[in-house]
Design a protein around this motif. Structure first.
Motif: not given
Length: 324
Positions: A43-57
């Motif tokens: 979960v945390l790795a996916t969240l970090r990856r999402g943050s790197e790709f500019g995800c806001t949700e």
């Protein structure tokens, strides 16, 4: 001036596929077994990856009432949480720390559970699907229309920005769809919390009871969208999933939103239907102004609708996204 079509850039996190329901069309549900809970590290790795790709949700999902399935409790306790809701809340806080707004679809929750989750969720969702009693739901107590309507009403009482919608082609009639839309309309008139309604077509999946049932026709999707635009208040944005239907041919039917699209994760509910890349999304919305949004719409970005724990991040992101 071109009409605006919006979308949310998200990351999709199915915390567990274990579910107390057994819908005739679902391939998401899985049995209790080792690995049935998404590990915290993943979960945390996916969240970090999402943050790197500019995800806001950060879109969190899990099967409805997994604790009702024998043996599930030991799997959630093994990773250090008493129940799936506590795990979801902890991961929601991790998303907030990374600058993403949590949105949870968890099936039926009680008033008290939503009240807890509201502290760390900018918005929540529950598909009404249909007000009709259909055979596809005969093994799914959580799909009782009255139970789902009550939860949507409770979300309104709690001032939770909310998403709901219809699932087309699961045994309902055109009259059932009209009744479902009128129920949503009336809930919105009473509470004002429904920010978007998804008009989603059922897609047959191999290995399910309804594998040989044809999905909703293009014409029935179009007719339902037009009906939704006529029945629903203008305050509600009508959404069509661009990976499940020919969205470009349907935008003129009152559609204003393309939902959550992830540059990082698949659609775990419909894995056979990949989301379009963001560049492709621009092609789908050709002739319209495509604009990114948050999982909480502009009119809800205030202290009346957002918890104190989330309000600073919502205000910061809304300045960047909505210029509020």
């Amino acid at each position: 001036m071109a009409q605006t079509i919006t979308f949310s850039r998200n990351v999709f996190l199915p915390l567990t596929n274990v579910c107390a329901n057994a819908c005739g069309y679902c391939s998401f549900k899985s049995p209790v077994r080792d690995g049935c809970v998404m590990p915290e590290s993943e979960v945390l790795a996916t969240l970090r990856r999402g943050s790197e790709f500019g995800c806001t949700e950060a879109l969190f999902t899990f099967g409805e009432r997994p604790e009702n399935e024998p043996g599930f409790g030991q799997h959630i306790e093994k990773i250090g949480y008493p129940d799936i809701l506590s795990y979801c809340m902890a991961m929601s806080r991790a998303a907030i720390d990374l600058g993403m707004l949590p949105h949870t679809n968890a099936g039926i929750l009680t008033y008290e559970e939503m009240e807890r989750l509201r502290t760390v969720n900018a918005s929540m969702g529950l598909m009404l699907e249909t007000t009709a009693e259909v055979p596809a739901h005969r093994h799914s107590p959580g799909k009782d229309p009255a139970v789902r309507i009550q939860m949507i009403a409770d979300a309104g009482k709690l001032k939770i920005p909310f998403t709901t919608g219809l699932l087309l082609g699961v045994g309902e009639t055109a009259a059932d769809r009209e009744e479902s839309l009128m129920v949503i309309r009336d809930l919105q008139k009473q509470y004002g919390h429904i920010q978007e309604v998804i008009i989603q077509n059922f897609c047959p999946k191999p290995g399910t009871e309804m594998a040989d049932t044809p999905g909703a026709t293009a014409n029935s999707i179009r007719e339902t969208l037009i009906m939704a635009a006529e029945i629903l208040p203008k305050s509600i944005s009508i959404q069509i999933p661009p990976n499940l239907a020919d969205a470009s041919a349907l935008l003129s039917c009152g559609v204003r939103d393309l939902g959550g699209v992830s540059p990082v994760t698949i659609d775990y509910i419909n894995p056979e239907h990949p989301w379009p890349a963001l560049d492709a999304l621009r092609g789908i919305a050709s002739g319209y102004e495509l604009r990114e949004r948050l999982c909480v719409y502009p009119q809800y970005c205030n202290a009346e609708w957002v918890s104190p724990e989330l309000l600073p991040l919502v205000q910061s992101l809304s300045k960047q996204t909505y210029d509020l």
